[in-house]
Design a protein around this motif. Sequence first.
Motif, PDB file in Angstrom:
ATOM      1  N   THR A  53       6.165  -9.178  -0.505  1.00 22.67           N
ATOM      2  CA  THR A  53       7.487  -8.557  -0.630  1.00 22.67           C
ATOM      3  C   THR A  53       8.118  -8.892  -1.974  1.00 22.67           C
ATOM      4  OG1 THR A  53       7.791  -8.657   1.758  1.00 22.67           O
ATOM      5  CG2 THR A  53       9.777  -8.385   0.425  1.00 22.67           C
ATOM      6  N   PHE A  54       8.045 -10.141  -2.393  1.00 25.78           N
ATOM      7  CA  PHE A  54       8.607 -10.556  -3.677  1.00 25.78           C
ATOM      8  C   PHE A  54       7.990  -9.749  -4.821  1.00 25.78           C
ATOM      9  CE2 PHE A  54       8.428 -13.177  -7.501  1.00 25.78           C
ATOM     10  CZ  PHE A  54       9.765 -13.491  -7.676  1.00 25.78           C
ATOM     11  N   LEU A  55       6.666  -9.679  -4.835  1.00 26.27           N
ATOM     12  CA  LEU A  55       5.985  -8.932  -5.899  1.00 26.27           C
ATOM     13  C   LEU A  55       6.256  -7.433  -5.789  1.00 26.27           C
ATOM     14  CD1 LEU A  55       2.573 -10.837  -5.913  1.00 26.27           C
ATOM     15  CD2 LEU A  55       4.472 -11.071  -7.538  1.00 26.27           C
ATOM     16  N   GLY A  56       6.263  -6.920  -4.573  1.00 31.10           N
ATOM     17  CA  GLY A  56       6.519  -5.498  -4.370  1.00 31.10           C
ATOM     18  C   GLY A  56       7.895  -5.077  -4.849  1.00 31.10           C
ATOM     19  N   TYR A  57       8.901  -5.871  -4.531  1.00 29.07           N
ATOM     20  CA  TYR A  57      10.254  -5.555  -4.997  1.00 29.07           C
ATOM     21  C   TYR A  57      10.322  -5.571  -6.517  1.00 29.07           C
ATOM     22  CZ  TYR A  57      13.112  -5.155  -0.789  1.00 29.07           C
ATOM     23  OH  TYR A  57      13.693  -4.712   0.363  1.00 29.07           O
ATOM     24  N   ARG A  58       9.683  -6.544  -7.138  1.00 30.36           N
ATOM     25  CA  ARG A  58       9.704  -6.619  -8.606  1.00 30.36           C
ATOM     26  C   ARG A  58       9.065  -5.379  -9.225  1.00 30.36           C
ATOM     27  NH1 ARG A  58      12.544  -9.492  -6.819  1.00 30.36           N
ATOM     28  NH2 ARG A  58      13.080 -11.619  -7.243  1.00 30.36           N
ATOM     29  N   PHE A  59       7.996  -4.919  -8.626  1.00 27.37           N
ATOM     30  CA  PHE A  59       7.276  -3.755  -9.137  1.00 27.37           C
ATOM     31  C   PHE A  59       8.049  -2.462  -8.865  1.00 27.37           C
ATOM     32  CE2 PHE A  59       4.185  -0.340  -8.194  1.00 27.37           C
ATOM     33  CZ  PHE A  59       3.635  -0.191  -9.456  1.00 27.37           C
ATOM     34  N   VAL A  60       8.466  -2.261  -7.642  1.00 25.75           N
ATOM     35  CA  VAL A  60       9.095  -1.000  -7.232  1.00 25.75           C
ATOM     36  C   VAL A  60      10.480  -0.827  -7.852  1.00 25.75           C
ATOM     37  CG1 VAL A  60      10.041   0.245  -5.243  1.00 25.75           C
ATOM     38  CG2 VAL A  60       7.771  -0.784  -5.105  1.00 25.75           C
ATOM     39  N   LEU A  61      11.267  -1.882  -7.907  1.00 27.63           N
ATOM     40  CA  LEU A  61      12.641  -1.753  -8.405  1.00 27.63           C
ATOM     41  C   LEU A  61      12.716  -1.534  -9.917  1.00 27.63           C
ATOM     42  CD1 LEU A  61      14.569  -4.259  -6.137  1.00 27.63           C
ATOM     43  CD2 LEU A  61      14.409  -1.774  -5.952  1.00 27.63           C
ATOM     44  N   LYS A  62      11.591  -1.601 -10.612  1.00 20.13           N
ATOM     45  CA  LYS A  62      11.574  -1.250 -12.029  1.00 20.13           C
ATOM     46  C   LYS A  62      11.607   0.265 -12.221  1.00 20.13           C
ATOM     47  CE  LYS A  62       9.258  -5.342 -13.781  1.00 20.13           C
ATOM     48  NZ  LYS A  62       8.068  -5.895 -14.397  1.00 20.13           N
ATOM     49  N   ARG A  63      11.291   0.987 -11.161  1.00 16.66           N
ATOM     50  CA  ARG A  63      11.306   2.446 -11.211  1.00 16.66           C
ATOM     51  C   ARG A  63      12.747   2.936 -11.168  1.00 16.66           C
ATOM     52  NH1 ARG A  63       6.714   5.023  -9.899  1.00 16.66           N
ATOM     53  NH2 ARG A  63       7.913   6.751  -9.040  1.00 16.66           N
ATOM     54  N   PRO A  64      13.042   4.099 -11.756  1.00 22.15           N
ATOM     55  CA  PRO A  64      14.410   4.626 -11.719  1.00 22.15           C
ATOM     56  C   PRO A  64      14.842   5.074 -10.322  1.00 22.15           C
ATOM     57  CG  PRO A  64      12.938   6.162 -12.847  1.00 22.15           C
ATOM     58  CD  PRO A  64      12.152   4.917 -12.573  1.00 22.15           C
ATOM     59  N   MET A  65      13.856   5.492  -9.491  1.00 20.02           N
ATOM     60  CA  MET A  65      14.159   5.913  -8.122  1.00 20.02           C
ATOM     61  C   MET A  65      12.874   5.864  -7.296  1.00 20.02           C
ATOM     62  SD  MET A  65      14.649  10.023  -8.684  1.00 20.02           S
ATOM     63  CE  MET A  65      14.444  10.591  -7.029  1.00 20.02           C
TER      64      MET A  65
END
Length: 144
Positions: A53-65
Motif C-alpha cells: 500500500t505504501f509503495l502503491g500510493y507513492r506510485f499512483v498519487l504521482k499521476r494527475p488523476m
Amino acid sequence: MRYISLYLIGLIFGTGISVSGMANPAKVLNFFDVAGTWDPSLAFVMGGAVIVTFLGYRFVLKRPMPMMEERFHLPTSRVIDARLLGGSAVFGIGWGIAGFCPGGALPALGTGSPAVFIFVGAAIAGILLARTITAARTPRTLTA
C-alpha cells in the motif's frame, strides 16, 4: 473495462487472502492468542499489505488523476474522534470474536461455512445500523 479491472483486483485480493490463510478464522484467532497457540503469520501478511500500500500510493498519487475516475477519492479529515475510535473498537472486537475481518470473510463465503454467512450478515446489519444512526443524527436542511 472498468468491471474487468474490478473483477481482477478482487480476484487477486481474494487469492491473496486465501493463500495466506487469512480466510481461516482459527488462524486469525491464533494470532490474537499470544499466551497460547500464537501464530505470528498474520503480522507478516499485514506487514506485506502495508508495504504494498505504501509503495502503491507513492506510485499512483504521482499521476494527475486515476485511470478510471475523474479524481482520487482520499480521506480529507485527519481528526481522531469518538466515532472513529468507537468504530475501530467495534471492528477489532468483532474480528477478535469471530476470527473474520470483512476482507477475509468475503473470499471465505466460497467455503459455504454457515459461520461466514452469519458474520457477513451481521456485518451488513451493522453497516445498515450505522447508516441509520448517522442519518438520524444528521441535521436535515429544508428545501424550497
